[in-house]
Design a protein around this motif. Structure first.
Motif, short mmCIF file in Angstrom:
data_model
loop_
_atom_site.label_atom_id
_atom_site.label_comp_id
_atom_site.label_asym_id
_atom_site.label_seq_id
_atom_site.Cartn_x
_atom_site.Cartn_y
_atom_site.Cartn_z
N ALA A 1 0.85 -1.20 0.00
CA ALA A 1 0.00 0.00 0.00
C ALA A 1 0.88 1.25 0.00
CB ALA A 1 -0.87 -0.02 1.25
N GLN A 2 0.51 2.24 -0.81
CA GLN A 2 1.25 3.51 -0.85
C GLN A 2 0.45 4.54 -0.06
OE1 GLN A 2 4.17 3.44 -2.65
NE2 GLN A 2 3.72 1.30 -3.17
N PRO A 3 1.13 5.48 0.60
CA PRO A 3 0.41 6.46 1.43
C PRO A 3 -0.65 7.24 0.65
CG PRO A 3 2.80 6.84 1.46
CD PRO A 3 2.56 5.64 0.60
N ASP A 4 -0.40 7.52 -0.66
CA ASP A 4 -1.38 8.33 -1.39
C ASP A 4 -2.33 7.50 -2.25
OD1 ASP A 4 0.67 7.53 -2.94
OD2 ASP A 4 1.06 9.47 -3.91
N ASP A 5 -2.44 6.18 -1.96
CA ASP A 5 -3.39 5.34 -2.71
C ASP A 5 -4.82 5.81 -2.47
OD1 ASP A 5 -1.54 3.66 -3.76
OD2 ASP A 5 -1.97 1.95 -2.47
N PRO A 6 -5.64 5.86 -3.54
CA PRO A 6 -7.06 6.12 -3.31
C PRO A 6 -7.68 4.93 -2.56
CG PRO A 6 -6.62 5.65 -5.64
CD PRO A 6 -5.29 5.67 -4.94
N PRO A 7 -8.78 5.14 -1.84
CA PRO A 7 -9.34 4.07 -1.00
C PRO A 7 -9.74 2.83 -1.79
CG PRO A 7 -10.67 6.10 -0.90
CD PRO A 7 -9.48 6.41 -1.73
N ASP A 8 -10.13 3.02 -3.10
CA ASP A 8 -10.58 1.85 -3.87
C ASP A 8 -9.44 1.22 -4.69
OD1 ASP A 8 -10.22 3.95 -5.53
OD2 ASP A 8 -12.07 3.68 -6.69
N MET A 9 -8.20 1.58 -4.37
CA MET A 9 -7.04 1.05 -5.11
C MET A 9 -7.00 -0.48 -5.04
SD MET A 9 -4.14 2.14 -6.52
CE MET A 9 -3.18 0.98 -7.44
N VAL A 10 -6.81 -1.09 -6.21
CA VAL A 10 -6.78 -2.56 -6.25
C VAL A 10 -5.45 -3.04 -5.68
CG1 VAL A 10 -6.96 -4.58 -7.75
CG2 VAL A 10 -8.13 -2.46 -8.37
N ARG A 11 -5.52 -4.03 -4.80
CA ARG A 11 -4.31 -4.62 -4.27
C ARG A 11 -3.85 -5.68 -5.26
NH1 ARG A 11 -2.33 -6.85 1.03
NH2 ARG A 11 -2.84 -8.93 0.33
N HIS A 12 -2.59 -5.61 -5.71
CA HIS A 12 -2.14 -6.60 -6.69
C HIS A 12 -1.62 -7.84 -5.99
CE1 HIS A 12 -2.61 -4.31 -10.31
NE2 HIS A 12 -2.19 -3.27 -9.65
N GLU A 13 -2.24 -8.95 -6.28
CA GLU A 13 -1.72 -10.22 -5.76
C GLU A 13 -0.57 -10.65 -6.66
OE1 GLU A 13 -2.57 -11.59 -3.03
OE2 GLU A 13 -4.19 -10.16 -2.65
N PRO A 14 0.42 -11.36 -6.11
CA PRO A 14 1.51 -11.81 -6.97
C PRO A 14 1.02 -12.82 -8.00
CG PRO A 14 1.83 -12.54 -4.70
CD PRO A 14 0.58 -11.73 -4.72
N THR A 15 1.64 -12.79 -9.18
CA THR A 15 1.28 -13.75 -10.23
C THR A 15 2.45 -14.69 -10.52
OG1 THR A 15 1.98 -12.08 -11.83
CG2 THR A 15 -0.39 -12.27 -11.42
N LEU A 16 3.64 -14.36 -10.03
CA LEU A 16 4.83 -15.19 -10.28
C LEU A 16 5.52 -15.50 -8.96
CD1 LEU A 16 6.51 -13.22 -13.25
CD2 LEU A 16 5.16 -15.33 -13.42
N ARG A 17 6.29 -16.59 -8.99
CA ARG A 17 7.17 -16.93 -7.86
C ARG A 17 8.59 -16.95 -8.40
NH1 ARG A 17 9.32 -21.87 -5.63
NH2 ARG A 17 8.57 -23.13 -7.37
N LEU A 18 9.50 -16.27 -7.72
CA LEU A 18 10.88 -16.26 -8.21
C LEU A 18 11.52 -17.62 -7.99
CD1 LEU A 18 12.36 -12.87 -6.88
CD2 LEU A 18 11.41 -13.39 -9.14
N ILE A 19 12.14 -18.14 -9.03
CA ILE A 19 12.91 -19.37 -8.88
C ILE A 19 14.37 -19.00 -8.62
CG2 ILE A 19 13.69 -21.49 -10.07
CD1 ILE A 19 10.71 -21.52 -9.40
N THR A 20 14.84 -17.94 -9.27
CA THR A 20 16.22 -17.47 -9.04
C THR A 20 16.12 -16.15 -8.27
OG1 THR A 20 16.07 -16.31 -11.15
CG2 THR A 20 17.22 -18.40 -11.16
N HIS A 21 16.69 -16.10 -7.09
CA HIS A 21 16.70 -14.83 -6.35
C HIS A 21 17.87 -13.98 -6.81
CE1 HIS A 21 13.25 -15.52 -3.79
NE2 HIS A 21 13.57 -16.79 -4.00
N LYS A 22 18.94 -14.67 -7.19
CA LYS A 22 20.08 -13.99 -7.82
C LYS A 22 20.21 -14.58 -9.22
CE LYS A 22 23.12 -12.82 -4.08
NZ LYS A 22 24.21 -13.32 -3.28
N PRO A 23 20.69 -13.81 -10.18
CA PRO A 23 20.77 -14.38 -11.53
C PRO A 23 21.78 -15.52 -11.60
CG PRO A 23 21.87 -12.24 -11.43
CD PRO A 23 21.17 -12.42 -10.11
#
Ligand SMILES: C[S@@+](CC[C@H](N)C(=O)[O-])C[C@H]1O[C@@H](n2cnc3c(N)ncnc32)[C@H](O)[C@@H]1O
Length: 303
Positions: free
Chosen positions: A256-278
């Motif tokens: 959440a960002q401090p200036d988000d409007p009240p109806d701002m959609v929360r984005h759920e993650p769509t990916l899982r990282l397999i490599t945290h470092k390249p």
């Protein structure tokens, strides 16, 4: 004949976690090295291979002919990935690979103007039938625009001096001419040719490589089935930053960002990282293929 040596081959295959009967897209089919390994590694799999370069598609069609109906190739830019996938029946896939930039086949072909080889026109288009060539671009840009382009995409500290030298030498028609102008402007600094960053910058601009990369990542994400994998190899920090930031943001809940409007959609993650470092190539690969030196592989899985 293909001279390109496929980079991080086993690492890409492991990263894709191949499935028999799976459907795969290679967005940068090039010499066909990753594509062939996918087709061999996943029995009964199907693969759609794209390349912006019509010559790469022609060459690779011959290499992959033995796989017959399991392969479809299309001369298309991966910025149109979603459309190309749907048109070919690949709208839900188990894996997508992008091995960015150019191949050694392109670099060493003097007719293409990607390298400093004598005699070639300064072209640099992956698809020579579309858009402006590098010569057309540097001969029409204002010196300030040219300097900005060389600084932005080449991270070249001497961009202004180079742009002024190019302006004074115009019209420039060949790759060799441009390499000479840059060398005279900034001199030699060590083993790497002084025009390397200028050539990189022009190639990126001519092919809108950053724009294509920004647009392909969400399209690739959209096409993946749950459990499907995305593997991207980048070759310089500008590319890697885009890939890293996209994969990170798609794998996190949007805070959440401090200036988000009240109806701002929360984005759920769509990916899982397999490599945290390249993943980077081992010493042996770098010793056998200097082009692998700067390669970085990042992999993510669709949730
Ligand atoms: C590093 S090579 C791929 C090599 C390939 N993985 C192999 O093993 O032979 C990159 C290829 O991607 C292609 N390419 C670069 N940008 C592209 C884009 N936006 N759309 C489609 N192809 C692109 C280039 O023409 C080149 O053939």
């Amino acid at each position: 004949m293909t001279i390109h040596r496929t980079v991080l081959l086993q690492e890409v295959i492991d990263g894709l976690a191949l499935k028999p009967g799976g459907r795969y897209i290679d967005g940068t089919v090039g010499g066909g090295g990753h594509s062939e390994a996918i087709l061999r590694g996943a029995p009964d799999s199907h693969l759609l291979g794209l390349d912006a370069d019509p010559l790469a598609i022609q060459r690779t069609a011959a290499r992959l002919a033995a796989f017959e109906a399991r392969v479809k190739l299309a001369n298309q830019n991966f910025s149109q990935l979603g459309e190309a996938a749907r048109a070919n029946g690949f709208d839900s896939v188990d894996g997508i690979v992008l091995d960015l930039g150019l191949s050694s086949d392109q670099l060493e072909d003097r007719r293409r103007g990607f390298g400093f080889i004598a005699g070639g026109p300064l072209d640099m288009r992956f698809n020579p039938n579309q858009g402006l060539s590098a010569a057309e671009l540097i001969n029409v840009l204002e010196p300030d625009e040219l300097a900005d382009l060389i600084y932005r995409y080449g991270e070249e500290p001497a961009s202004r001096r180079i742009a002024r030298a190019i302006e004074a030498a115009r019209p420039i028609e060949t790759a060799e001419q441009l390499a000479d102008v840059v060398e005279k402007a900034i001199g030699r600094r060590g083993r790497i040719h002084p025009a390397t960053l200028t050539f990189q910058a022009l190639r990126i601009a001519v092919n809108d490589e950053m724009g294509a990369l920004l647009t392909v990542l969400p399209q690739a994400n959209e096409l993946l089935k749950s459990g499907g994998r995305l593997a991207v190899i980048s070759f310089h920090s500008l590319e890697d930053r885009i890939v890293k930031e996209y994969l990170r943001s798609a794998s996190r809940v949007r805070p959440a960002q401090p200036d988000d409007p009240p109806d701002m959609v929360r984005h759920e993650p769509t990916l899982r990282l397999i490599t945290h470092k390249p993943i980077v190539p081992g010493d042996e690969e770098v010793a056998n293929n200097s082009r692998a030196r700067s390669a970085r592989l990042r992999v993510a899985e669709k949730l």
